[in-house]
Write a protein that holds these residues in place. Structure first.
Motif, PDB file in Angstrom:
ATOM      1  N   GLU A 328       0.837  -1.197   0.000  1.00 40.24           N
ATOM      2  CA  GLU A 328       0.000   0.000   0.000  1.00 40.24           C
ATOM      3  C   GLU A 328       0.867   1.240   0.000  1.00 40.24           C
ATOM      4  OE1 GLU A 328      -0.444   2.471   2.445  1.00 40.24           O
ATOM      5  OE2 GLU A 328       1.033   1.584   3.809  1.00 40.24           O
ATOM      6  N   ASP A 330      -1.340   4.155  -0.223  1.00 37.78           N
ATOM      7  CA  ASP A 330      -2.504   5.045  -0.183  1.00 37.78           C
ATOM      8  C   ASP A 330      -3.013   5.299   1.229  1.00 37.78           C
ATOM      9  OD1 ASP A 330      -3.576   2.587   0.394  1.00 37.78           O
ATOM     10  OD2 ASP A 330      -5.097   2.609  -1.188  1.00 37.78           O
ATOM     11  N   MET A 332      -3.945   2.982   3.410  1.00 36.34           N
ATOM     12  CA  MET A 332      -4.758   1.888   3.925  1.00 36.34           C
ATOM     13  C   MET A 332      -3.956   1.172   5.016  1.00 36.34           C
ATOM     14  SD  MET A 332      -7.647   0.249   3.498  1.00 36.34           S
ATOM     15  CE  MET A 332      -8.507  -1.334   3.462  1.00 36.34           C
ATOM     16  N   PHE A 377     -12.078   3.739   1.535  1.00 35.50           N
ATOM     17  CA  PHE A 377     -11.399   3.112   0.397  1.00 35.50           C
ATOM     18  C   PHE A 377     -12.382   2.269  -0.401  1.00 35.50           C
ATOM     19  CE2 PHE A 377      -8.308   3.940   3.653  1.00 35.50           C
ATOM     20  CZ  PHE A 377      -7.208   4.418   2.964  1.00 35.50           C
ATOM     21  N   SER A 379     -12.623  -0.986  -2.996  1.00 40.50           N
ATOM     22  CA  SER A 379     -11.829  -2.176  -3.299  1.00 40.50           C
ATOM     23  C   SER A 379     -12.568  -3.102  -4.253  1.00 40.50           C
ATOM     24  CB  SER A 379     -11.501  -2.951  -2.014  1.00 40.50           C
ATOM     25  OG  SER A 379     -10.722  -2.174  -1.139  1.00 40.50           O
ATOM     26  N   PRO A 398      -8.095   4.947  -2.717  1.00 37.20           N
ATOM     27  CA  PRO A 398      -8.864   5.860  -1.875  1.00 37.20           C
ATOM     28  C   PRO A 398     -10.174   6.263  -2.557  1.00 37.20           C
ATOM     29  CG  PRO A 398      -6.562   6.531  -1.970  1.00 37.20           C
ATOM     30  CD  PRO A 398      -6.749   5.478  -3.016  1.00 37.20           C
TER      31      PRO A 398
END
Length: 478
Positions: A328, A330, A332, A377, A379, A398
């Motif tokens: 990651e 971002d 997360m 987020f 996914s 995001p």
């Protein structure tokens, strides 16, 4: 500039040589003696102008203060002890630090440093254990995060290798892979008796790359294995001297193989077009280049930040909730242990990586928004099955970047407060009261967690089995 500990020791050394107290030198350069003491103890960084004033007051050149060498053997020991006591290894023991005083003898100081060195040496002896692998992998993952998971030198190497066999577009064929091997002086040989601890074996003496039988379903795996074996030669890899070097080599050969199977220019063109159409999807990227879903998702992480301007996250999670692979950049918050390692950590029950296992229809991608302490987020998760059991592959971004992806209009939404144990790890008070101390479970333990890897030339590979295989096939003819 040299490190602060050494700089401080050199200031103290030249001050005492000049017969000055802290207050006397401080007065000469216009600062309090207490401030100078902080500098000598490596607690404060002096400005260059102040260093110039100090050097003039001591009658030396600034370069003498800035030398990277400790001024005396004792100073060297003091610096080393300070660093060792603040290292992760000693900190993990929970013991107090020892402050070096003038009354401490050189012998005592040498003994303390020697004990620390031995402690570090014994820790390094675990180099072929899963624990060492996790530590090295954590460092490598953190480094790749600073690179946005993108390695331009390997992209160029892959582009040149593909150009050498005339590959310009479409899925890379087995024939093109074989031609690439031939240009390096190797033949691809498929055998059914590879050492059980290897994925491929390269015979440097006879110019052969041994691979599993060509009848294995699919084909991406065999192309990837061959490309990885070739990458060792193209990158001039040598036998790894440490587990960290072994993992670095493995990352490089995997990256090269992915860059060949999903070439940079074609991949960026494909993804950029899909982004313009707000129709990005891992499954489309996968099908366009004839690779696995996991390979496509990982390759997306290589290109997303550097070429599409978006941070991302990736997870491979087992059906038991354990995280086996992750990346990651971002924000997360992937689960980690106290060392920063994520392998084997349990993912929140409310993340799409685990929610997807509850679906009846697993043939298509599952989309979900997840509200977390780090933000919201989006996914996309695809589940699959291997010989080790079910697993899920998750790619996410995001909230603000969800607009570029197919599935952004999903109504699936969950809230996760992990790592707060009240999120999903602590049973309800009613259940805890009902069942606490009234049941006994026999835990399912993955044996590889405790088993040391064979300590051969290549971590995880049995040298005896490898050399017997090579000897058996050395006499083969085409």
């Amino acid at each position: 500039m040299t490190d602060l500990a050494t700089l401080g020791q050199r200031i103290r050394y030249f001050r005492t040589q000049a017969g000055l107290t802290l207050d006397q030198l401080g007065s000469a350069v216009g600062i309090a003696g207490s401030q100078l003491s902080l500098m000598e103890n490596g607690r404060r960084e002096p400005r260059l102008s102040l260093l110039q004033s100090i050097s003039e007051a001591l009658g030396i050149q600034v370069s003498e203060l800035l030398s990277s060498e400790p001024p005396t053997h004792r100073a060297s020991l003091e610096i080393e002890l300070e660093r060792l006591q603040h290292g992760a290894l000693y900190a993990g023991l929970g013991l107090p630090t020892i402050r070096v005083s003038r009354s401490m003898t050189d012998d005592t100081l040498s003994a303390l440093v020697g004990l620390h060195r031995e402690l570090a040496r014994r820790a390094r002896e675990a180099i072929a254990t899963p624990e060492e692998a996790r530590r090295a992998n954590t460092e490598l993952r953190q480094h790749m995060r600073t690179q946005n998971n993108y390695l331009p030198d390997l992209e160029k190497l892959a582009e040149d290798a593909l150009a050498g066999v005339g590959h310009t577009s479409g899925a890379l064929t087995h024939r093109s892979v074989a031609l690439m091997a031939k240009r390096l002086g190797f033949d691809l040989i498929h055998v059914d008796d590879l050492p059980h601890s290897t994925r491929s074996v390269t015979d440097l003496e006879n110019g052969r790359i041994y691979l599993p039988p060509a009848s294995i379903p699919g084909g991406h795996g065999l192309r990837s294995m061959a490309l990885q074996a070739m990458a060792h030669r193209l990158l001039d890899h040598h036998e790894p001297a440490s587990y960290a070097e072994f993992l670095q080599q493995r990352l490089e050969i995997n990256y090269f193989a992915a860059a060949c199977l999903m070439p940079l220019r074609q991949s960026v063109d494909f993804l950029s077009t899909a982004k313009e159409e707000r129709n990005l999807a891992i499954e489309d990227f996968r099908d366009a280049f004839g690779v696995t879903h996991e390979a496509a998702a990982l390759r997306f992480t290589n290109l997303a930040t550097s070429h599409l301007g978006m941070p991302v996250h990736f997870l491979r999670v087992g059906d038991d909730g354990a995280l086996y692979k992750g990346y990651e950049n971002d924000g997360m918050g992937l689960p980690t242990d106290v060392t920063g390692s994520m392998e084997g950590q349990i993912v929140c029950r409310y993340w799409s990586a685990r929610v997807a296992f509850t679906r009846t229809n697993r043939t298509t991608e599952f989309y979900q928004y997840t509200d977390t302490p780090s933000g919201t987020f989006w996914s996309s998760t695809q589940t699959g099955t291997s010989s080790q059991g079910d697993f899920s592959i998750t790619f996410g971004v995001p909230f603000n970047d969800a607009k570029w992806f197919r599935g952004r209009d999903t109504r699936n939404r969950e809230t996760s407060t992990c790592p707060d144990v009240n999120c999903c790890r602590r049973p309800s008070g009613e259940f805890a009261e009902r069942w606490s101390h009234r049941a006994w479970a026999s835990a399912k333990l993955h044996s590889h967690i405790l088993s040391p890897l064979p300590s051969g030339t290549f971590p995880g590979v049995d040298d005896t089995e490898l050399y017997e295989f090579l000897e058996t096939h050395s006499g083969d003819t085409d």
